[in-house]
Design an enzyme around this catalytic site. Structure first.
Site, short mmCIF file in Angstrom:
data_model
loop_
_atom_site.label_atom_id
_atom_site.label_comp_id
_atom_site.label_asym_id
_atom_site.label_seq_id
_atom_site.Cartn_x
_atom_site.Cartn_y
_atom_site.Cartn_z
N CYS A 50 31.36 45.19 59.20
CA CYS A 50 31.45 46.67 59.27
C CYS A 50 30.85 47.61 60.11
O CYS A 50 29.99 48.16 59.88
CB CYS A 50 32.07 47.52 57.94
SG CYS A 50 32.40 48.58 57.48
N CYS B 282 36.20 48.42 65.38
CA CYS B 282 36.80 48.35 64.22
C CYS B 282 36.68 46.71 63.79
O CYS B 282 37.53 46.60 64.40
CB CYS B 282 37.15 49.23 63.36
SG CYS B 282 37.73 48.91 61.88
#
Ligand code: DGL
Length: 261
Positions: free
Chosen positions: A74, A185
């Site tokens: 992440c 992302c």
């Protein structure tokens, strides 16, 4: 540390599965324990303090379960908490994820590069440093995409609603030609097909999965933590959301084949 222990993966939700897919393909003899914090997602619109606390709590749990290495799959969690976690667990390799700006600039020097990421990733020092490092070598255009990861969390990877959402985000930047699109992302690689349709055939679309998998492999070798099994590794999913649906969707995303580009 025992090399037969699992590798822990963490993401605010299901996006990190895009990194896990690539890693499992490269290191199929390893066992993986993936924790997604879908209950508290999205992280990208939270404060740095909140993301740091949530990330550290999740990683603590993975370490308690015996993980020999941790992948922060992440970008947002990496920006907030990687440095702190490396201090907390100096004996455990902690691999972070950052937007693949370096390969994008290397492959498109002088080019125009769009970086799609969460608002937090783009505001944090890690990305500002990257930007500073490469801003003289290419035109770098950050685009915060709040609201986009939610589609993946719901298993929506195509369709009209998603296309018009993305169209609104991307179209203002598409009037001048684009050389590369960086998916900053880990949820966004699951939307590559839709993004490809909107940006057209020519821009290269890059994500971080291969870089993270390669980095993890190298760190496991350096620390003698690489499992000597060549095959037969397992993947276990855990999620802060209750109910079997989210685990089912996690398994589906692990098998996900990208739309033909
Ligand atoms: N998957 C995440 C990332 O790579 C963040 C999504 C979110 O929770 O906002 O940044």
């Amino acid at each position: 540390m025992n090399k037969h222990r699992p590798i822990g993966f963490f993401d605010s939700g299901l996006g990190g599965i895009s990194i896990l897919r690539e890693t499992f393909a490269r290191l199929p003899g390893e066992d993986y324990l993936y924790f997604g914090d879908s209950l508290n997602a999205p992280y990208g619109v939270r404060s740095v303090e909140e993301v740091t606390t949530l990330t550290c709590d999740a990683v603590d749990k993975l370490v308690e379960q015996g993980c020999k290495a941790i992948v922060l799959a992440c970008n947002t969690a990496t920006a907030a908490a990687a440095d702190l976690l490396r201090k907390r667990y100096p004996e455990i390799p902690i691999i972070g994820t950052e937007p693949a700006l370096e390969p994008a600039v290397q492959r498109h020097p002088g080019g125009r590069i769009l970086v799609l990421a969460t608002a937090m990733t783009l505001k944090e020092q890690k990305f500002l440093d990257l930007w500073e490092q490469y801003r003289h070598e290419a035109e770098i255009v950050p685009i915060p995409c709040s609201g986009l990861m939610e589609f993946v969390e719901q298993g929506i990877l195509r369709g009209e609603e998603l296309e018009s959402f993305l169209m609104e985000k991307l179209m203002p930047y598409m009037k001048v030609s684009v050389d590369a699109v960086v998916l900053g992302c880990t949820h966004y690689p699951f939307l590559r097909g839709v993004i490809r349709r909107l940006v057209g055939r020519s821009p290269e679309i890059l994500d971080s999965a291969e870089g993270v998998a390669r980095h993890l492999h190298k760190r496991l070798l350096q620390t003698s933590l690489l499992n000597d099994r060549e095959n037969g590794g397992t993947v276990t999913f855990q999620n802060s959301l209750d109910g079997p649906e989210i685990l089912e969707l996690s398994k589906k995303l692990l098998q996900y084949e990208e739309d033909a580009e």
